[in-house]
Write a protein that holds these residues in place. Structure first.
Motif, PDB file in Angstrom:
ATOM      1  N   VAL A  22      -7.588  -8.326  -0.358  1.00 47.28           N
ATOM      2  CA  VAL A  22      -8.322  -7.077  -0.071  1.00 47.28           C
ATOM      3  C   VAL A  22      -9.648  -7.089  -0.819  1.00 47.28           C
ATOM      4  O   VAL A  22      -9.688  -7.187  -2.040  1.00 47.28           O
ATOM      5  CB  VAL A  22      -7.493  -5.835  -0.452  1.00 47.28           C
ATOM      6  N   ILE A  55       0.850  -1.212   0.000  1.00 45.15           N
ATOM      7  CA  ILE A  55       0.000   0.000   0.000  1.00 45.15           C
ATOM      8  C   ILE A  55       0.876   1.249   0.000  1.00 45.15           C
ATOM      9  O   ILE A  55       0.607   2.209  -0.742  1.00 45.15           O
ATOM     10  CB  ILE A  55      -0.952  -0.010   1.222  1.00 45.15           C
ATOM     11  N   GLN A 111     -12.324   5.029   2.751  1.00 41.75           N
ATOM     12  CA  GLN A 111     -11.675   6.296   3.091  1.00 41.75           C
ATOM     13  C   GLN A 111     -12.402   6.881   4.287  1.00 41.75           C
ATOM     14  O   GLN A 111     -13.627   7.026   4.275  1.00 41.75           O
ATOM     15  CB  GLN A 111     -11.731   7.278   1.919  1.00 41.75           C
ATOM     16  N   VAL A 145     -11.824  -1.293   0.186  1.00 45.41           N
ATOM     17  CA  VAL A 145     -10.958  -0.138   0.432  1.00 45.41           C
ATOM     18  C   VAL A 145     -11.854   1.041   0.805  1.00 45.41           C
ATOM     19  O   VAL A 145     -12.715   1.446   0.026  1.00 45.41           O
ATOM     20  CB  VAL A 145     -10.074   0.209  -0.785  1.00 45.41           C
ATOM     21  N   ILE A 174      -4.957  -1.148  -5.290  1.00 46.56           N
ATOM     22  CA  ILE A 174      -4.687  -1.913  -4.051  1.00 46.56           C
ATOM     23  C   ILE A 174      -5.349  -3.282  -4.133  1.00 46.56           C
ATOM     24  O   ILE A 174      -4.743  -4.310  -3.814  1.00 46.56           O
ATOM     25  CB  ILE A 174      -5.169  -1.131  -2.804  1.00 46.56           C
ATOM     26  N   VAL A 226      -8.857  -2.280   3.837  1.00 47.74           N
ATOM     27  CA  VAL A 226      -7.887  -1.191   3.958  1.00 47.74           C
ATOM     28  C   VAL A 226      -8.669   0.105   4.131  1.00 47.74           C
ATOM     29  O   VAL A 226      -9.574   0.398   3.345  1.00 47.74           O
ATOM     30  CB  VAL A 226      -6.993  -1.096   2.702  1.00 47.74           C
ATOM     31  N   THR A 227      -8.344   0.866   5.169  1.00 46.54           N
ATOM     32  CA  THR A 227      -8.966   2.178   5.375  1.00 46.54           C
ATOM     33  C   THR A 227      -7.881   3.238   5.334  1.00 46.54           C
ATOM     34  O   THR A 227      -6.913   3.175   6.100  1.00 46.54           O
ATOM     35  CB  THR A 227      -9.718   2.243   6.719  1.00 46.54           C
ATOM     36  N   ALA A 253      -7.567   2.924  -5.053  1.00 52.01           N
ATOM     37  CA  ALA A 253      -8.209   1.828  -4.313  1.00 52.01           C
ATOM     38  C   ALA A 253      -8.275   0.564  -5.169  1.00 52.01           C
ATOM     39  O   ALA A 253      -8.018  -0.551  -4.683  1.00 52.01           O
ATOM     40  CB  ALA A 253      -9.612   2.244  -3.877  1.00 52.01           C
TER      41      ALA A 253
END
Length: 451
Positions: free
Chosen positions: A235, A172, A240, A238, A228, A209-210, A225
């Motif tokens: 994952v 990341i 935010q 993703v 990723i 993933v944040t 995103a």
């Protein structure tokens, strides 16, 4: 008179709850990192206060039989693994002693404290990472701050996190570098990315993933995103999170989905749970299962009982208890967590589960007015323990049993003493090592109402 920068030969006589060795010079305590009781060392005094000071080891003359080689200096410097130099059996004994001393301070010496239950994994056990970022020589890097400072230390191997999470963080960081994302500067309150949070289901292996950003605008956020997700096959989400406040609180209130789905899925005690970005979920899954099962066993549940889960979150305890009781009611102050909890109950086809949003001390009396009289109340509060108003409300409800899961033995002992005054008794408590290599200890006990 103890003076800063002076050197002294001392013997370590004790260990603080923070895992620092204690030496005394003319009854003046000095706290020294990376030392153990019984060790004889030469120290340099770093700081002198009115009541105590701090020092660092310059030389070891005699080491403890409980000392083992430290794996990574950075883990001690940042506080990731403050007990990594201590043999694991000694860590367990240290944690048991913490619980005993906290109960002793609250005059609860009659309570039997069992040996600390060891974690199935002593390293790489955490299913969640929350790490700050910095741009170093043009590259985004992850790490932690040196204790009691703003000095950033880059880290690749965090030791206590699942290895997949460590690997994901490096990928990341590389992608963020390629996309030219800037790191947040807390002094100037500028830059974009504050933290990366990675969470992985222990059983499902699904990863979320944040990206915690200072503002909503994240240049090419969706493309980033998607990249990723392409590079890390596990994952599936993703997110935010926007935190525009000048604060050391990690997450803000608003979270949006950039790519994939808005949740990940995992299991606990055979039940499936949907976990969202802001949700609380125990970080050491197998140890949490063991601890919840112990609380269920100690509560001696039966199919004619009514139960309440007073800090229910996404419903992990609620759903674990549900098969053993007639009805269970969960209450939680965080509304999105209750949304998760309702979905989780539906997905697990639980029909005897009911949820409400609000403060437990306000919701419980309303339930009582509706004729809901609990036989057992489960509590798993944050580190600050139970609100005094909640303790009073629970005493008025007068359940036969209070099953208390605690992440802080000091507030646990304080609350136990309040229930004891009201006619409850605690016979035994079971400490659990949820966080090996750290000073934290969790514990479980059931209080019984004395007729």
């Amino acid at each position: 008179m103890i003076q800063k920068n002076q050197e002294y030969d001392v013997t370590i006589v004790d260990l603080t709850y923070e895992g620092m060795g204690v030496a005394k010079i003319d009854h003046y305590p000095l706290f020294i990192e990376n030392t153990l009781p019984g060790e004889e060392v030469r120290i340099k005094v770093l700081k002198v206060g009115k009541k105590f000071g701090f020092g660092k080891v310059m030389e070891f003359y005699k080491t403890s039989p409980d000392r083992i080689p430290s794996e990574e200096k950075k883990w001690t410097q940042t506080g990731i693994a403050p007990l990594q130099h201590m043999r694991y059996e000694a860590q367990l004994a240290f944690k048991k002693r913490q619980v005993e001393e906290c109960l002793h301070k609250m005059h609860c010496d009659e309570v039997q404290v069992h040996d600390t239950t060891p974690s199935p994994q002593q390293m790489h056990y955490r299913n969640k990472a929350q790490v700050p970022v910095r741009v170093v020589d043009g590259k985004m890097e992850v790490g932690f701050y040196r204790k009691n400072s703003h000095q950033f230390i880059s880290i690749q191997n965090f030791g206590i996190q699942q290895e997949d999470i460590d690997d994901a963080l490096q990928v990341i960081a590389r992608i963020l570098t390629e996309f030219g994302v800037s790191a947040y500067n807390e002094e100037r309150h500028e830059g974009v990315l504050r933290h990366i949070i990675v969470r992985q289901g222990y059983y499902s292996k699904e990863m979320m993933v944040t990206l915690v950003t200072r503002k909503k605008k994240l240049f090419q956020g969706q493309q980033l995103a998607q990249r990723i997700i392409e590079e890390i096959p596990t994952v599936v989400s993703v997110m935010q999170n926007i935190n525009d406040q000048k604060t050391n609180v990690i997450m803000g209130e608003k979270t949006i989905c950039l790519a994939g789905k808005g949740r990940i899925e995992d299991e606990m005690l055979g039940h499936t749970f949907q976990i969202s970005a802001p949700s609380f979920y125990q970080v050491n899954t197998p140890q949490a299962e063991a601890m919840y099962q112990k609380a269920i066993d100690l509560a001696h549940l039966s199919k004619d009982m009514i139960a309440i889960d007073a800090y229910c979150g996404i419903g992990t305890i609620t759903l674990s208890v549900a098969p053993h009781v007639k009805e269970i009611y969960g209450v939680e102050v965080v509304a999105p967590a209750i949304d998760n909890a309702k979905e989780n109950a539906k997905e697990n086809e639980m029909t005897n589960v009911h949820f409400a949003v609000g403060k437990a001390e306000e919701v419980l009396p309303k339930w009582q007015e509706e004729g809901i009289q609990p036989d057992v109340v489960f509590v798993d509060p944050p580190r600050k323990g139970l609100a005094r108003s909640f303790v009073e409300t629970t005493i008025e409800l007068a359940p036969e049993k209070i099953a208390y899961i605690s992440c802080n033995p000091a507030t646990f002992a304080r609350d136990v003493a309040l229930f004891k005054e009201a006619g409850y008794r605690l016979d035994e408590v079971y400490p659990y090592d949820m966080f090996p290599q750290t000073t934290h200890v969790e514990c479980v006990g059931v209080l019984y109402k004395q007729n």
